[in-house]
Design an enzyme around this catalytic site. Structure first.
Site, PDB file in Angstrom:
ATOM      1  N   GLY A  51      36.863   5.724  32.905  1.00 39.59           N
ATOM      2  CA  GLY A  51      35.532   6.321  32.892  1.00 39.59           C
ATOM      3  C   GLY A  51      34.724   5.753  31.748  1.00 39.59           C
ATOM      4  CB  CYS A  78      40.769   2.598  31.370  1.00 35.30           C
ATOM      5  SG  CYS A  78      39.570   1.810  30.311  1.00 35.30           S
ATOM      6  CE1 TYR A  79      37.083   9.668  28.106  1.00 37.84           C
ATOM      7  CE2 TYR A  79      38.101  10.646  30.054  1.00 37.84           C
ATOM      8  CZ  TYR A  79      37.414  10.787  28.863  1.00 37.84           C
ATOM      9  OH  TYR A  79      37.063  12.030  28.421  1.00 37.84           O
ATOM     10  CG  HIS A 165      40.627  -1.160  34.967  1.00 35.43           C
ATOM     11  ND1 HIS A 165      40.308   0.119  35.353  1.00 35.43           N
ATOM     12  CD2 HIS A 165      39.962  -1.386  33.816  1.00 35.43           C
ATOM     13  CE1 HIS A 165      39.467   0.643  34.488  1.00 35.43           C
ATOM     14  NE2 HIS A 165      39.237  -0.247  33.537  1.00 35.43           N
ATOM     15  CD  GLU A 167      41.839   0.314  38.600  1.00 30.84           C
ATOM     16  OE1 GLU A 167      42.951   0.207  38.078  1.00 30.84           O
ATOM     17  OE2 GLU A 167      40.849   0.778  38.008  1.00 30.84           O
ATOM     18  N   GLY A 220      26.605   4.557  68.212  1.00 26.40           N
ATOM     19  CA  GLY A 220      27.142   3.244  68.585  1.00 26.40           C
ATOM     20  C   GLY A 220      27.633   2.477  67.365  1.00 26.40           C
ATOM     21  N   GLY A 221      27.428   3.049  66.179  1.00 26.44           N
ATOM     22  CA  GLY A 221      27.989   2.461  64.964  1.00 26.44           C
ATOM     23  C   GLY A 221      29.475   2.804  64.873  1.00 26.44           C
ATOM     24  CB  VAL A 222      32.204   1.516  62.669  1.00 24.62           C
ATOM     25  CG1 VAL A 222      33.713   1.540  62.701  1.00 24.62           C
ATOM     26  CG2 VAL A 222      31.693   0.099  62.727  1.00 24.62           C
ATOM     27  CG  ASP A 223      31.061   5.195  59.835  1.00 22.80           C
ATOM     28  OD1 ASP A 223      31.964   4.340  59.919  1.00 22.80           O
ATOM     29  OD2 ASP A 223      30.229   5.227  58.913  1.00 22.80           O
ATOM     30  CB  SER A 225      32.118   4.373  67.849  1.00 23.69           C
ATOM     31  OG  SER A 225      30.806   3.962  68.109  1.00 23.69           O
ATOM     32  CE  LYS A 365      31.983   1.102  58.131  1.00 29.18           C
ATOM     33  NZ  LYS A 365      30.851   1.990  58.431  1.00 29.18           N
TER      34      LYS A 365
END
Ligand code: XMP
Length: 509
Positions: A51, A78-79, A165, A167, A220-223, A225, A365
């Site tokens: 952070g 880290c933080y 980090h 990640e 009709g978008g991914v989410d 649908s 996503k």
């Protein structure tokens, strides 16, 4: 499951994704989560994120100190590591030199979180504070040239701290470190898969919805649908999808949605054609914010009218994703300034008194795409580039008319054909054409022309918060320009947008 405490790092969504890549479920929660809530989640381990704050500052974020008495492993990054050191009686001070970027990590023993890792490896640093005194029971497990305590542990308690980090990709062995923590230290089992997610969600949705109807705005978008397919699997025709054709979609898109969801998947889909209404409302409107507001309001109106025709609807489903939830919680800093009003963020019908069902609200996503594939969504839809709610209206600068929509659809089709043909569609975050209200002089054959200008926009991005203009090959730009000028009547000039976000935005309006 693993609990990640969000201390505001720009990387904390990345931590969650890395955890899930090991097929371990995790949740990100703000530091003010109560001990009782933590206990209810029953995590196998806790990760304290990085952070921007300094632990010795007044009001620096802290989580209930009792987490250290839960008897579960804790990893501070880290933080998060500095918070742990401070909370357990150590000392943190401003470092003499801020350390940022790549550093060589020297590991004392390849044990614990460093099991199986070479003694010298690279890591990514980004900090201005450092631990000057370790709490009792802790020892240094790795250092760099500038940071004495680059890593620390209390193996008895199973507490670990990393100043760098793990990640980010710049820490090449970060994945192994996380695996050591998750699998070996916390004893997590690799049960988080989209197959298990479908099973669990179907069960939950059935229990929640009972025999009541659920409506969903399908774009009709991914989410939306994927949400539709998942709910359809759970409750079949109790799910009613409403698709509003606002006349601002790309070539053939409305028909594709109808074919796929109604005919192929046999869903209960109500297709509402409202082209004329939208176009009438937009007549003479040139101000971008006004366009957005009009379209947003009209959409809700049409949607509500359609929904009111139905009996026994108790739920509204939405394709909200995890980043929306995390970001809207706005852990640190105030809500960011409204730059453009995105009408589909912040909700649909308010006065319908429906309960929300958001089955994707804990997914990222990339997980939604895997899920879509498992549910049988075609590849071209799974990988569809984002398309704004207000559609082509905000890519026609100035007045939105039928004639200009028709020109823009042709431009867009050619551009996408070329981008796909060159294998660039998935590599680009978005690629589209914008129709400008300007005309310029040209020459075609022996004739002077005076026609419209189009701007091509292609950007790379990971989250749309920032974006870079794509360095498309000149030969491709040449081909696009050539085809457009030859094939699209009314356009005689093509320009390429070479601005990044910020300071520009991705869309032009
Ligand atoms: P900007 O133009 O703000 O866009 O850089 C960032 C991302 O958001 C998309 N966008 C929208 N999406 N409704 C949406 O669903 C909207 O009103 C809207 N406006 C912009 C844009 O395409 C880009 O991906």
């Amino acid at each position: 499951m693993i609990l990640i405490i969000d201390f505001g790092s720009q990387y904390n969504q990345l931590i969650a994704r890395r955890v899930r890549e090991h097929h371990v479920y995790c949740r990100i929660e703000p530091p003010w989560i109560s001990l009782a809530e933590i206990k209810a989640l029953a995590p196998e381990g806790i990760i304290l994120s990085g952070g921007p704050a300094s632990i010795y500052e007044k009001n620096s974020p802290r989580v209930d100190i009792e987490i250290f008495n839960l008897g579960i492993p804790i990893l501070g990054i880290c933080y998060g590591m500095q918070y742990m050191a401070d909370a357990l009686g150590g000392e943190v001070k401003r470092a003499e030199k801020r350390e940022y970027g790549l550093a060589e990590l020297r590991i004392k023993d390849a044990t614990g979180i460093f099991y199986g890792i070479e003694k010298k490896t690279n890591c990514w640093m980004s900090h201005g504070d450092t631990i000057t005194r370790l709490p009792k029971g802790f020892s240094v497990t790795a250092s760099t040239v500038s940071t004495g305590v680059a890593a620390t542990e209390n193996p008895l308690k199973r507490f670990y701290g990393l100043q760098f980090h793990p990640e980010v990709v710049h820490t090449p062995m970060g994945k192994t470190m996380l695996k050591n923590f998750l699998i070996d230290t916390c004893g997590c089992r690799k049960t988080w898969t989209m197959k298990s997610f479908i099973k669990e969600s179907v069960r939950e949705v059935r229990a929640l919805a009972g025999d009541k109807k659920v409506i969903l705005g399908l774009s009709g978008g991914v989410d939306s649908s994927v949400t539709a397919l998942l709910l359809h699997q759970a409750i079949g025709r109790q799910l009613i999808c409403i698709f509003v054709d606002n006349g601002l979609l790309r070539q053939g898109e409305a028909e594709q949605v109808k074919r796929l969801f109604k005919e192929h998947f046999k869903m209960n889909l109500r297709f509402v054609s409202a082209k004329r209404m939208f176009l009438n409302l937009l007549k003479g409107v040139v101000d971008p914010e006004k366009k957005r507001k009009i379209i947003g309001r009209a959409f809700i109106e049409v949607f509500e009218k359609e929904a009111h025709k139905l009996q026994g609807v108790k739920f509204l489903a939405q394709g909200t994703l995890y980043p929306d939830i995390i970001e809207s919680r706005s852990t640190f800093g105030g809500p960011s300034a409204v730059i453009k009003s995105h009408h589909n963020v912040g909700g649909l019908p308010k006065n319908m008194k429906l309960k929300l069902i958001e089955p994707l609200k804990h997914l990222f996503k990339d997980e939604v795409r895997v899920l879509g594939k498992k549910l049988g969504l075609p590849e071209d839809l799974i990988w569809r580039q984002p398309f704004p709610g207000p559609g082509l209206a905000i890519r026609i600068i100035g007045d939105v008319t039928q004639a200009r929509l028709s020109i823009l659809r042709k431009l867009d089709t050619i551009l996408l054909e070329e981008i796909k043909e060159n294998g660039l569609y998935r590599k680009l975050w978005q690629s589209f054409a914008v129709l400008l209200p300007l005309k310029s002089v040209g020459i075609m054959g022996d004739q002077r022309t005076y026609e419209h200008i189009t701007a091509i926009r292609a950007v790379t991005s990971t989250d749309a918060m920032t974006a870079d203009w794509a360095r498309l090959p000149h030969s491709l730009l040449g081909k696009i320009s050539n085809r457009i000028i030859n094939e699209v009547k009314g356009v005689n000039r093509v320009v390429y947008d070479i601005s990044s976000k910020p300071p520009s935005t991705i869309e032009w309006e």
